[in-house]
Enzyme design. Structure first.
Site, PDB file in Angstrom:
ATOM      1  N   GLU A  31      37.110  -0.170   2.221  1.00 15.73           N
ATOM      2  CA  GLU A  31      38.684  -0.594   1.694  1.00 15.73           C
ATOM      3  C   GLU A  31      39.402  -0.396   0.545  1.00 15.73           C
ATOM      4  O   GLU A  31      40.534  -0.956   0.289  1.00 15.73           O
ATOM      5  CB  GLU A  31      38.387  -1.937   2.149  1.00 15.73           C
ATOM      6  N   ASN A  32      38.954  -0.331  -0.321  1.00 16.10           N
ATOM      7  CA  ASN A  32      38.844  -0.305  -1.529  1.00 16.10           C
ATOM      8  C   ASN A  32      38.807   1.610  -2.004  1.00 16.10           C
ATOM      9  O   ASN A  32      38.678   1.371  -3.364  1.00 16.10           O
ATOM     10  CB  ASN A  32      37.584  -1.363  -2.398  1.00 16.10           C
ATOM     11  N   ASN A  59      40.176  -7.254   4.360  1.00 18.26           N
ATOM     12  CA  ASN A  59      41.856  -7.654   3.712  1.00 18.26           C
ATOM     13  C   ASN A  59      43.141  -6.614   3.265  1.00 18.26           C
ATOM     14  O   ASN A  59      43.702  -7.589   3.360  1.00 18.26           O
ATOM     15  CB  ASN A  59      41.996  -8.761   3.068  1.00 18.26           C
ATOM     16  N   HIS A  60      42.063  -5.197   2.886  1.00 15.77           N
ATOM     17  CA  HIS A  60      43.099  -4.709   2.143  1.00 15.77           C
ATOM     18  C   HIS A  60      43.764  -3.629   3.299  1.00 15.77           C
ATOM     19  O   HIS A  60      43.882  -2.538   3.007  1.00 15.77           O
ATOM     20  CB  HIS A  60      42.559  -3.852   0.723  1.00 15.77           C
ATOM     21  N   HIS A 143      33.689  -9.179   6.320  1.00 16.14           N
ATOM     22  CA  HIS A 143      34.242  -9.408   5.336  1.00 16.14           C
ATOM     23  C   HIS A 143      35.171 -10.004   4.787  1.00 16.14           C
ATOM     24  O   HIS A 143      35.150 -10.948   5.606  1.00 16.14           O
ATOM     25  CB  HIS A 143      35.269  -8.073   5.251  1.00 16.14           C
ATOM     26  N   HIS A 170      31.835  -7.471  -4.143  1.00 14.53           N
ATOM     27  CA  HIS A 170      31.429  -7.295  -4.948  1.00 14.53           C
ATOM     28  C   HIS A 170      30.711  -7.456  -5.825  1.00 14.53           C
ATOM     29  O   HIS A 170      29.761  -6.812  -6.217  1.00 14.53           O
ATOM     30  CB  HIS A 170      32.548  -6.315  -6.290  1.00 14.53           C
TER      31      HIS A 170
HETATM   32 FE   LIG Z   1      38.104  -7.470   0.346  1.00 17.34          FE
END
Ligand SMILES: [Fe+2]
Length: 252
Positions: A31-32, A59-60, A143, A170
């Site tokens: 997602e990042n 969430n992203h 997540h 992270h």
């Molecule tokens: Fe996240």
């Protein structure tokens, strides 16, 4: 994984790591991928080509609108199941490992500090039943921000899934364990990306936003890249985990 540094590290090393450690199946939280937030179809394809079998999100998920249509049809890129049922995509993928074992991957989003559409405890049992009906090995990417939620879900699922691995913070935690029922757990897998940073973002920019409360455009950092994650060993017939080892490999 985070941004171009994380992607480059995976493109360069993931295949070799899989070979060296005899890894039959690999899940990447992506997602990042796109400059630190969100993912595009092109980047998803690159991560799959680099050796990911399934990509999970978080969430992203919706930061890049290009991914919406892709999620509708992708069988290997999934988003948290407890997002709206009216949104594109699914929270469960089933794919074959290198040794032929079927593996189900479940993606759910935590509640604390995140905007889940439904509470994860309201969806997880049906989701796990569906996953278990489809495959002997079941991996859950939870997540979530809060360690309490992650530990609670790991305990709740003990004996029903192969592993519950946390993502989102992270920062890799030091609590890798196989629980009494045979479910491996790790509160957070950590980050494949630049650790000379504030969770992947250039430190001065992240600190400026926190200190001033003013809008600050984030940029992905570059230094101190590591590949982080966890390696889970399991019985392919019963799906019970026998070992879990955190992975922490400097790159290049
Ligand atoms: Fe996240």
């Amino acid at each position: 994984m985070v941004g171009a540094p994380g992607r480059r590290a995976l493109e360069d090393r993931l295949r070799a790591l899989r070979e060296e450690r005899a890894i039959d199946f690999c899940v990447v939280n992506g997602e990042n991928a796109a400059d630190g937030v969100g993912i595009t179809p092109k980047l998803a394809e690159r991560l799959l080509a680099a050796g990911a079998d399934v990509i999970t999100l978080g969430n992203h998920t919706w930061r890049r609108h290009e991914i919406n249509a892709y999620l509708e049809r992708s069988e290997r890129v999934i988003r948290p199941a407890n997002m709206s049922a009216s949104a594109p995509g699914r929270g469960l993928a089933v794919a074959e490992a290198a040794d032929g074992t079927r593996v189900a991957v479940v993606n759910v989003l935590g509640s604390l500090f995140l905007e889940a559409h439904a509470h994860f405890f309201d969806v997880i049992d049906d989701l796990v039943d569906e996953a278990r009906a489809a495959a002997p090995v079941v991996l859950v990417d939870f997540h979530a921000e809060a360690t309490s939620e992650k530990v609670a879900l790991s305990r709740w699922l003990d004996g029903r899934v192969t592993a519950v691995i946390g993502t989102h913070t992270h920062v890799q935690t030091s609590d890798a364990r196989v629980q009494p029922g045979g479910t491996a757990a790790l509160t957070d897998a950590g980050m494949t990306g630049p650790h000379d940073s504030v969770i992947g973002v250039k430190a001065d920019l992240a600190i400026r936003r926190m200190r001033t409360g003013m809008p600050t455009r984030f940029e992905t950092a570059e230094g101190g890249v590591r590949i982080e994650g966890a390696v889970v060993e399991c019985d392919p017939e019963t799906g019970r985990a026998t070992a879990i080892e955190p992975l922490r490999v400097p790159w290049p």
